[in-house]
Design an enzyme around this catalytic site. Structure first.
Site, mmCIF file in Angstrom:
data_model
loop_
_atom_site.group_PDB
_atom_site.id
_atom_site.type_symbol
_atom_site.label_atom_id
_atom_site.label_comp_id
_atom_site.label_asym_id
_atom_site.label_seq_id
_atom_site.Cartn_x
_atom_site.Cartn_y
_atom_site.Cartn_z
ATOM 1 N N ASN A 171 0.776 -1.038 0.050
ATOM 2 C CA ASN A 171 -0.133 -0.080 0.102
ATOM 3 C C ASN A 171 0.874 1.240 0.011
ATOM 4 O OD1 ASN A 171 0.480 -1.601 2.615
ATOM 5 N ND2 ASN A 171 -0.426 0.379 3.404
ATOM 6 N N THR A 257 -26.075 -11.004 10.703
ATOM 7 C CA THR A 257 -26.996 -10.654 9.535
ATOM 8 C C THR A 257 -26.133 -10.207 8.473
ATOM 9 O OG1 THR A 257 -28.672 -10.605 11.379
ATOM 10 C CG2 THR A 257 -29.395 -9.668 9.052
ATOM 11 N N CYS A 345 1.177 8.449 11.057
ATOM 12 C CA CYS A 345 0.737 9.808 12.020
ATOM 13 C C CYS A 345 -0.801 9.745 12.202
ATOM 14 C CB CYS A 345 1.161 10.899 11.127
ATOM 15 S SG CYS A 345 0.329 11.154 9.591
#
Ligand code: PLP
Length: 404
Positions: A171, A257, A345
């Site tokens: 990422n 659910t 951060c």
């Protein structure tokens, strides 16, 4: 606010931001906006409130959408609908696989786990938690491009390895791993293999059958779907111990659910991601290359992080020696550009990014890094605005830091 904007109320904050000439969101690896089609489908279904497990027609109506979404997700990943379960997102899917492996490892005799130093915090922390539970966990290093150190990986693999978890694409720096080879080696050792593909899905082709994985994680909000929903692929025959116990939703693999609307949104986002993959890659890589070349040309002494070729088309991680990441971000934000730093951060934690440290940057460079992650809505004017806005910001911050 993750960074120190010294403003007290939200309105004041909005005023500051609206003073910017232009607003450019380049933090798509953090999250993406809902696609119009996804939003329309969710709004259209808002009144379909049936419980997808109910047998009456209202329930069946809701269930039909859930099952359509399952097919769409399976198609995107190159697998069958029966191998997909829905979860609350990437973090849950990753945690669920680690939970299964911890329980299996306790049963022995295979009781070692292999993962990497550059995983998303939800995998890293699951690894650390497994280590606390008495399991030997190997965190394999990466090279300066972010690729897995294959020698260290081979050395860690043994007939004791129960499980290998390696992210498909990172990422922060965007580096793509050789999952097929990693899986092949793990299989030779008789280990199960998982990949966190949250950043890869929708950005590069992902074909589970070809890769040979046992488990794969994806998340809706990184592919223009809603937040709080994701999926986990579980290969037929691979062990799975549910983390959520209760009703028999998902064939007993995940109680609770159904999140109908979230799942519906994920399904639409998945089919659009598959349909648009080529366009997405062309669009984002063209803009990413333009941004990279522009910054290299206009700002002296910068460093591009990640693998030069095997990298996500939309991701550009840049280090600006002599400037500090949070200060850069703050100046960018005032100029209307939203990106992210190399440090965590967001959690109020100013530790340098574990990923940038793992590729060998050192704390100072890691602190002076910005991740630009582009998306469907990014255009040439946005990129040119960034190229024009960054040089004076960096110049000023560098001048200030040499004063100290
Ligand atoms: C965002 C992200 C996750 C977490 O997914 P959520 O759905 O937000 O829980 C996991 N892994 C990677 C690589 C990510 O980028």
């Amino acid at each position: 606010m993750p960074y120190p904007i010294v403003l007290i109320n939200h309105d004041a904050n909005t005023t500051i931001i609206s003073m910017a000439k232009r607003h450019v969101y380049v933090d798509y690896n953090a999250t993406t906006p809902l696609r119009e089609e996804v939003k329309a489908a969710i709004i259209n279904d808002f009144d379909i409130f049936g419980n997808a497990s109910s047998l009456h027609s209202r329930g069946r109506k809701a269930r039909a959408r859930v099952e359509d979404a399952r097919i769409s997700v399976a198609k995107l990943l190159g697998t069958e609908a029966g191998n997909i379960i829905f979860t609350s997102g990437g973090s849950e899917s990753n945690n669920a696989v680690f939970e299964t492996m911890r329980l299996l490892a306790k049963e022995g005799p295979k009781n070692e786990i292999i993962t990497t130093k550059i995983e998303h915090p939800c995998v890293l922390t699951s690894g650390e938690y497994s280590a606390k539970a008495g399991i030997k966990v190997h965190f394999i290093s990466v090279d300066e491009t972010g690729k897995l150190n294959m020698d260290a990986y081979r050395a860690a693999l043994s007939d004791k390895t129960i499980f290998v978890s390696v992210m498909m694409a990172n990422n922060e720096v965007g580096t793509i791993q050789d999952i097929k080879e990693i899986t092949r080696l793990a299989k030779e050792a008789g280990a199960y293999v998982h990949s966190d593909a949250v950043q890869a899905v929708g950005k590069i082709p992902v074909d589970i059958k070809d890769l040979g994985l046992d488990y794969l994680t994806m998340s809706a909000h990184k592919i223009y779907g809603p937040k709080g929903v994701g999926a986990l692929f579980i290969k037929t025959g691979a062990p799975f111990y549910p983390m959520l116990h209760g009703g028999h939703q998902e064939e007993g693999r995940r109680a609770g659910t159904y999140n109908n609307l979230g799942i519906l949104g994920l399904g639409i986002a998945a089919s659009l991601a598959l349909h648009d993959l080529d366009d997405y890659q062309r669009h984002t890589s063209f803009l990413r290359d333009r941004l990279r070349e522009g910054l290299l040309e206009k700002i002296p002494n910068i460093r591009i992080n990640g693998h030069p070729k095997e990298v996500l088309p939309n991701t550009l991680s840049v280090s600006f020696p002599g400037a500090e990441g949070e200060a850069i971000l703050l100046s960018m934000d005032i100029a209307g550009i939203e990106a992210s730093t190399g440090s965590a951060c967001a959690s109020g934690n100013l530790e340098p990014s574990h990923v940038l440290m793992a590729i060998g940057l050192g704390p100072e460079l890691a602190h002076g890094s910005i991740r630009f992650s582009l998306g469907r809505e990014t255009n040439i004017e946005d990129v040119d605005y960034i190229i024009e806005t960054m040089p004076p910001i960096i110049e000023k911050l560098r001048a200030m830091s040499t004063l100290h």
